[in-house]
Design a protein around this motif. Structure first.
Motif, PDB file in Angstrom:
ATOM      1  N   ALA A 232       0.828  -1.204   0.000  1.00  0.00           N
ATOM      2  CA  ALA A 232       0.000   0.000   0.000  1.00  0.00           C
ATOM      3  C   ALA A 232       0.859   1.248   0.000  1.00  0.00           C
ATOM      4  O   ALA A 232       0.433   2.317  -0.435  1.00  0.00           O
ATOM      5  N   ILE A 233       2.073   1.142   0.509  1.00  0.00           N
ATOM      6  CA  ILE A 233       2.998   2.275   0.449  1.00  0.00           C
ATOM      7  C   ILE A 233       3.735   2.268  -0.881  1.00  0.00           C
ATOM      8  O   ILE A 233       3.939   3.290  -1.511  1.00  0.00           O
ATOM      9  N   ALA A 234       4.107   1.059  -1.307  1.00  0.00           N
ATOM     10  CA  ALA A 234       4.952   0.922  -2.484  1.00  0.00           C
ATOM     11  C   ALA A 234       4.276   1.464  -3.737  1.00  0.00           C
ATOM     12  O   ALA A 234       4.891   2.189  -4.517  1.00  0.00           O
ATOM     13  N   ILE A 235       3.013   1.124  -3.925  1.00  0.00           N
ATOM     14  CA  ILE A 235       2.362   1.445  -5.197  1.00  0.00           C
ATOM     15  C   ILE A 235       2.196   2.950  -5.396  1.00  0.00           C
ATOM     16  O   ILE A 235       2.675   3.489  -6.393  1.00  0.00           O
ATOM     17  N   ALA A 237       3.778   5.307  -4.001  1.00  0.00           N
ATOM     18  CA  ALA A 237       5.125   5.879  -4.047  1.00  0.00           C
ATOM     19  C   ALA A 237       5.646   5.849  -5.479  1.00  0.00           C
ATOM     20  O   ALA A 237       6.101   6.858  -6.016  1.00  0.00           O
TER      21      ALA A 237
ATOM     22  N   ILE B 230       1.811   8.757   3.360  1.00  0.00           N
ATOM     23  CA  ILE B 230       2.456   7.846   2.424  1.00  0.00           C
ATOM     24  C   ILE B 230       3.037   8.634   1.261  1.00  0.00           C
ATOM     25  O   ILE B 230       4.162   8.391   0.820  1.00  0.00           O
ATOM     26  N   ALA B 234       6.635   8.937  -0.304  1.00  0.00           N
ATOM     27  CA  ALA B 234       6.789   8.477  -1.679  1.00  0.00           C
ATOM     28  C   ALA B 234       7.533   9.487  -2.538  1.00  0.00           C
ATOM     29  O   ALA B 234       8.449   9.127  -3.280  1.00  0.00           O
ATOM     30  N   ILE B 235       7.144  10.764  -2.425  1.00  0.00           N
ATOM     31  CA  ILE B 235       7.679  11.754  -3.347  1.00  0.00           C
ATOM     32  C   ILE B 235       9.181  11.974  -3.159  1.00  0.00           C
ATOM     33  O   ILE B 235       9.946  11.805  -4.104  1.00  0.00           O
TER      34      ILE B 235
ATOM     35  N   ALA D 237       8.462  -2.587  -3.033  1.00  0.00           N
ATOM     36  CA  ALA D 237       8.015  -1.283  -3.523  1.00  0.00           C
ATOM     37  C   ALA D 237       8.491  -1.078  -4.958  1.00  0.00           C
ATOM     38  O   ALA D 237       7.709  -0.749  -5.846  1.00  0.00           O
ATOM     39  N   VAL D 240       6.736  -3.640  -7.547  1.00  0.00           N
ATOM     40  CA  VAL D 240       5.356  -3.292  -7.886  1.00  0.00           C
ATOM     41  C   VAL D 240       5.342  -2.031  -8.743  1.00  0.00           C
ATOM     42  O   VAL D 240       4.634  -1.942  -9.743  1.00  0.00           O
ATOM     43  N   THR D 241       6.155  -1.068  -8.351  1.00  0.00           N
ATOM     44  CA  THR D 241       6.211   0.196  -9.083  1.00  0.00           C
ATOM     45  C   THR D 241       6.584  -0.014 -10.542  1.00  0.00           C
ATOM     46  O   THR D 241       5.901   0.471 -11.447  1.00  0.00           O
TER      47      THR D 241
END
Lengths: 279, 279, 279, 279
Positions: A232-235, A237, B230, B234-235, D237, D240-241
């Motif tokens: 949920a954080i990875a995507i 991001a 998040i 992420a950024i 992360a 998936v990204t």
């Protein structure tokens, strides 16, 4: 004559060119004032400071509102220079309804409202916090915030998918956890909305520690949710990152031209040069 | 003769070539000494250890300062070899004002100051921690840290946007939370600065658990902030990453070639264009 | 005849081809056994289970050790087929010293040691946990783990920079925090090593909540460290990610050939086709 | 005539074209109903609300089940239009066994089961939560969720490696921590499964704070695990990204062209190669 003054004021208020010194000074002055206002609102809530410097805070607020009011009125006066708001009355009303003008209005209204309306104390306190909205005035001056807005708008689709996926994960996980832990901790996991608070804290990996499963099954489920939370954080991001990188490249005008031949390096060479030209 | 010695010492002190064995030994010795110093400062604060090994710590500190002082003086002596610091006095003063020389000075000063100035105990203790700054001496030897610096400098603009965005998010979220939770938890959420502590812990997903909303509205807002947090991770993650990858690629000499003319797109074109070869 | 058997056993033990059914069965059997062993070691520490099923656990351990011992002896016997370990004695000793053979030995030794050496209870318990090392036997069968190893090895340089940077951040932040908070919380922030525990929990955003600053200055510093901690996550994340993506691309053999003309799309077309061929 | 009605109903139920207004209305209606159902299930667990609005909740549930039942029966009736489910009985049975049809059935069954089977209260409560599964009906309408599914399927291999690596890290770290902390905190770290709860909370950086090491050695190990946990977040992360970015690019039809021949590298070459055009 008056037209010239109007034009000059408009230039200063909306000054784009960085070489216009008065416009630069005006911008820096307004931005500083906004920051000081935010700082003042924050400090005012600290008991020791607010009681000691009550007068100073009041005076600074009055000064700020005065400046912002003058700014607002000048903008309202000069806006007719813009073709979109040409008509003296209709145009000005239409200008007053633009987001930036509304923000400018909201930045000064909390000061004037209590003068005309009798308000109870609680509303007064809320109104004071409204002054924080003056920070939104920054939007006009900050090119960077607009950039962030662009990124979010462009990656809207992908971000929505993520929000939707995380929401489903949250609802399903919290409902299950409610069902599992309710018997062991009827006070903490009293309902699904209560369990959702645990869910958010876990999925975002904040983990306050005010709620956590204690049964073996609950811990097993909690462990899986926590591990899924990484996704949920990875995507998001990744999505925001990709968008940001694109936007920066656009800005820098890196149209990726080869400095040797001037062609775009992302474009394939024309087919003409590839096929065997038999004369 | 003395000039030769000076040159040799300069070579050893600033030795770039990895084949110069004495320079290598000197570097490894200094780096080890720096690390041991940091380790000593850390251990000295542990009560059991500091009381038992007080003498050893003092001796090691004296030895380190002696080495660092000799190093500093030698650098000051040999710096005139560098064209920039050619003049015996003015050049040396200019050299002493460079960041690296200042760090070297700061690494030894905490030892000499108490000899000449009567200091109270609290300042003495602070001075001891100053010895930790010796870790900054590493900057001279670590190529990698310089790389990190490059990345941060290049992505400055994007990082500033993020810092600015996160700051606004923090201020707005914390102010709202203060307004919502103040009534229910007047001690925890006593002011906006106090609420900011909650805000940082939530947005960074640290979540100590010393402060958290307990009202339904506060939890609802808290959940949204945590989810937005998040993005705050992420950024900058993406930005730093992109920059790092670019920097590494530069290092490894992976040059990109233009598909049209086959030249390196990162190199400026030569004065005479290669395409117009008219025989 | 015996040579044929030896060859067949070697094929089964190190079976690369996926079509060799007995080799496949053997692999699945060993991997299952390893997982069951890990599971058994974990369950054995749960009081209720270990007392009730003591006999079953012992029997399963004996069976596993028997299988692993046979496997080890067979590997030792057949290793001479490999040219590197050709010599019957010297070769076998050299084989026994390879990492995989050592892991295999370590997987069975904890069972045999107490038979020959009188051990006190605490060492016995530690030995039992040593059985967990059987999980390392997986390394032989898991191609994926080797991939992870490759990535880490390739991005070594960048990862070291990060580790170094995070270490300095940790040491400096924790030392400052110790100096600031020591007076207010002499028990929690009793020394720099104690403050380092807070530092790690904050920079990694774990935030257990057992230690946190309470003074305004400490909270201000803590907030900054927490925000910097985002970078400490961002940088290694990006590095590992980039490396992983590269490795996967290598694996899939995507040499990026154009399906139309068969050329590598990452290579520029030859210059020959670009210059104007005037006959 | 009946065939025409059947066709029209099928069009509305599975409406792909966005111009078919009744199909659009039907979709929005069903999606709204699903969301309201989820919302109702969540609210029903809040004590104050469930007791006050018991009748409204019951009525809404009955209405929803009625709509979903009609939808299910219509789908079952019209499915024979699809070639795959052509046969009136066998085809319908096969259709009923598809994942989406099963989800539709599961969305209504919890309502009908208690009518025919006498159930005790606990099972009844579990059945009510089963209504949450209605959220899975969304899968049919959400293109985005399918995209997420695609990404996860494509990056399966890499994700499995990560899951495997994290599992080994978790097991080894938790076992070591159990061994180290068991003596100091026999209640918290009572067994390896209990230590695993700490491990997950640390590696995912959730850090509830209900369990943490207190011995120096335990804290040292805990710090290392927390730092390694960053990698456990970083790797999935990135994977998936990368996958997500690829998928979006595919969608947007951004086709990559070969710099040699200018054709799309993602399209298979036509049977006749374009280069050998002999006139």
């Amino acid at each position: 004559m008056i037209h010239k003054v109007k034009n000059r004021i408009d230039e200063i208020l909306n000054g784009v060119s960085t070489e216009d010194v008065p416009a630069r000074i005006f911008q820096v002055f307004i931005i500083t004032l906004i920051f000081l206002n935010v700082f003042a609102v924050i400090l005012e809530t600290v008991e020791g400071i607010s009681s000691r410097c009550a007068v100073a805070f009041k005076a600074f607020d009055a000064f700020s509102v005065f400046v912002f009011t003058v700014e607002y009125l000048l903008r309202l006066w000069t806006c007719t220079i813009d073709k979109r708001f040409h008509s003296p009355i209709k145009g000005r009303l239409r200008f007053a309804a633009t987001p930036f003008a509304l923000v400018d209005l909201m930045a000064i209204l909390p000061f004037y409202v209590p003068m005309f309306l009798p308000l109870d104390l609680r509303v007064m306190r809320a109104l004071r916090l409204f002054r924080l909205l003056r920070i939104l005035k920054m939007g006009r001056y900050s090119e960077s915030l607009r950039m962030l807005g662009n990124v979010l708008r462009e990656e809207k689709e992908a971000l929505l998918v993520t929000v939707f996926g995380v929401s489903i994960l949250l609802v399903v996980a919290s409902s299950l956890m409610y069902f599992i832990e309710n018997a062991a901790q009827p006070k903490s996991f009293s309902s699904i909305p209560a369990a959702l608070w645990w869910g958010v804290a876990t999925v975002t990996t904040v983990g306050y520690g005010d709620m956590y499963p204690i049964t073996p099954l609950g811990r097993f489920l909690g462990a899986i949710i926590a591990l899924l939370g990484i996704g949920a954080i990875a995507i998001p991001a990744g999505i925001v990152t990709t968008g940001f990188t694109k936007e920066i490249q656009k800005r820098h005008g890196k149209k990726s031209k080869c400095p040797h031949c001037g062609n775009d390096i992302n474009e394939p060479p024309e087919t003409r040069s590839m096929t065997h030209k038999t004369p």
